[in-house]
Design a protein around this motif. Structure first.
Motif, short mmCIF file in Angstrom:
data_model
loop_
_atom_site.label_atom_id
_atom_site.label_comp_id
_atom_site.label_asym_id
_atom_site.label_seq_id
_atom_site.Cartn_x
_atom_site.Cartn_y
_atom_site.Cartn_z
N HIS A 162 0.83 -1.21 0.00
CA HIS A 162 0.00 0.00 0.00
C HIS A 162 0.87 1.26 0.00
O HIS A 162 0.61 2.20 -0.75
CB HIS A 162 -0.95 0.00 1.20
N GLU A 163 1.91 1.28 0.83
CA GLU A 163 2.79 2.45 0.91
C GLU A 163 3.54 2.69 -0.39
O GLU A 163 3.72 3.83 -0.80
CB GLU A 163 3.83 2.26 2.03
N GLU A 164 4.00 1.62 -1.04
CA GLU A 164 4.90 1.78 -2.17
C GLU A 164 4.22 1.86 -3.53
O GLU A 164 4.79 2.44 -4.46
CB GLU A 164 5.95 0.67 -2.17
N VAL A 165 3.03 1.28 -3.68
CA VAL A 165 2.38 1.33 -5.01
C VAL A 165 0.93 1.79 -4.95
O VAL A 165 0.28 1.91 -5.98
CB VAL A 165 2.47 -0.01 -5.77
N GLY A 166 0.41 2.06 -3.76
CA GLY A 166 -0.96 2.53 -3.65
C GLY A 166 -1.98 1.49 -4.07
O GLY A 166 -2.98 1.81 -4.71
N GLY A 167 -1.73 0.24 -3.72
CA GLY A 167 -2.65 -0.84 -4.07
C GLY A 167 -2.74 -1.86 -2.96
O GLY A 167 -2.07 -1.75 -1.94
N GLU A 168 -3.60 -2.86 -3.19
CA GLU A 168 -3.77 -3.94 -2.22
C GLU A 168 -3.39 -5.26 -2.87
O GLU A 168 -3.88 -5.59 -3.94
CB GLU A 168 -5.22 -3.99 -1.74
N ALA A 169 -2.54 -6.00 -2.18
CA ALA A 169 -2.06 -7.28 -2.70
C ALA A 169 -2.83 -8.43 -2.08
O ALA A 169 -3.21 -8.39 -0.92
CB ALA A 169 -0.57 -7.44 -2.41
N THR B 279 -0.73 -11.28 -5.94
CA THR B 279 -1.40 -10.68 -7.10
C THR B 279 -1.90 -9.30 -6.72
O THR B 279 -2.17 -9.02 -5.54
CB THR B 279 -2.58 -11.55 -7.59
N ILE B 280 -2.02 -8.46 -7.72
CA ILE B 280 -2.56 -7.12 -7.52
C ILE B 280 -3.37 -6.76 -8.76
O ILE B 280 -2.93 -7.01 -9.88
CB ILE B 280 -1.42 -6.10 -7.24
N ASP B 281 -4.57 -6.26 -8.55
CA ASP B 281 -5.45 -5.91 -9.67
C ASP B 281 -5.42 -4.43 -9.99
O ASP B 281 -5.55 -4.04 -11.15
CB ASP B 281 -6.89 -6.34 -9.37
N GLU B 282 -5.29 -3.60 -8.97
CA GLU B 282 -5.30 -2.15 -9.17
C GLU B 282 -4.24 -1.51 -8.29
O GLU B 282 -4.00 -1.96 -7.17
CB GLU B 282 -6.67 -1.57 -8.80
N TRP B 283 -3.66 -0.43 -8.80
CA TRP B 283 -2.68 0.31 -8.04
C TRP B 283 -2.64 1.73 -8.59
O TRP B 283 -3.06 1.98 -9.72
CB TRP B 283 -1.30 -0.34 -8.12
N ASN B 284 -2.17 2.65 -7.78
CA ASN B 284 -2.02 4.03 -8.21
C ASN B 284 -0.76 4.57 -7.57
O ASN B 284 -0.74 4.89 -6.38
CB ASN B 284 -3.25 4.86 -7.79
N PHE B 285 0.29 4.64 -8.37
CA PHE B 285 1.60 5.04 -7.85
C PHE B 285 1.56 6.45 -7.26
O PHE B 285 2.35 6.79 -6.41
CB PHE B 285 2.64 4.93 -8.96
N GLU B 286 0.60 7.25 -7.69
CA GLU B 286 0.45 8.61 -7.13
C GLU B 286 -0.04 8.56 -5.69
O GLU B 286 0.12 9.53 -4.95
CB GLU B 286 -0.49 9.44 -8.00
N ASP B 287 -0.65 7.45 -5.28
CA ASP B 287 -1.17 7.31 -3.91
C ASP B 287 -0.15 6.70 -2.95
O ASP B 287 -0.49 6.41 -1.81
CB ASP B 287 -2.44 6.44 -3.91
N ARG B 288 1.06 6.50 -3.39
CA ARG B 288 2.07 5.91 -2.51
C ARG B 288 2.33 6.83 -1.32
O ARG B 288 2.24 8.06 -1.44
CB ARG B 288 3.34 5.63 -3.28
N THR B 289 2.65 6.24 -0.20
CA THR B 289 2.82 7.02 1.03
C THR B 289 4.11 6.69 1.77
O THR B 289 4.32 7.21 2.86
CB THR B 289 1.64 6.77 1.99
N GLY B 290 4.93 5.82 1.23
CA GLY B 290 6.13 5.39 1.94
C GLY B 290 7.05 6.55 2.30
O GLY B 290 7.23 7.48 1.52
#
Length: 143
Positions: free
Chosen positions: A53-60, A82-93
């Motif tokens: 979640h922190e690094e790619v803005g998605g749920e694995a 596996t990951i279906d959706e991600w948003n790199f702009e939402d990264r929080t790391g």
């Protein structure tokens, strides 16, 4: 000993999500998503979900433990996920806002031996594990 978790993130596009690291004075290299287990993490799997979640803005969705690499200094557990959706702009790391850390670029890399061989994927042992799995047809197309 530092304990880290890493996610080999397979996408619906028959790709793997990797982070390309660009740092001053060092040739570019790629790593799988992940980081250290924090005291507040209930388990390694929870730490992995947090890191994704922190690094790619998605749920694995964690599939299985793929490999453990251990040295005197650290232990790294690599999970297949596996990951279906991600948003790199939402990264929080926290690493993304630290000065001097260089660039973190998210890339979808085709699950082929040619694509994997073209990368400087670290650590080398996990690069070999992924290449072997692709060759055996366990992760995607062979070429």
């Amino acid at each position: 000993m530092q304990h880290r978790v890493r996610a080999v993130l397979l996408t619906p596009n028959n790709t793997v999500l990797l982070i390309k690291r660009i740092r001053p004075g060092i040739d570019p290299y790629w790593v799988v998503v992940g980081g250290k287990i924090e005291p507040t993490d209930a388990s390694p799997e929870d730490a992995l979900r947090r890191e994704v979640h922190e690094e790619v803005g998605g749920e694995a969705e964690i599939v299985s433990l793929l490999r453990t690499i251990e040295t005197d200094e650290e232990r790294q557990d690599f999970y297949l996920a596996t990951i279906d959706e991600w948003n790199f702009e939402d990264r929080t790391g926290p690493e993304f806002s630290q000065e001097g850390r260089g660039e973190y670029l998210l890339e979808e890399v085709p699950l082929t031996t040619d694509a994997l061989d073209a990368l400087n994927l670290l650590p080398r042992e996990i690069a070999g594990v992924l290449r072997g799995a692709v060759e055996r047809g366990e992760l995607g197309a062979a070429n």
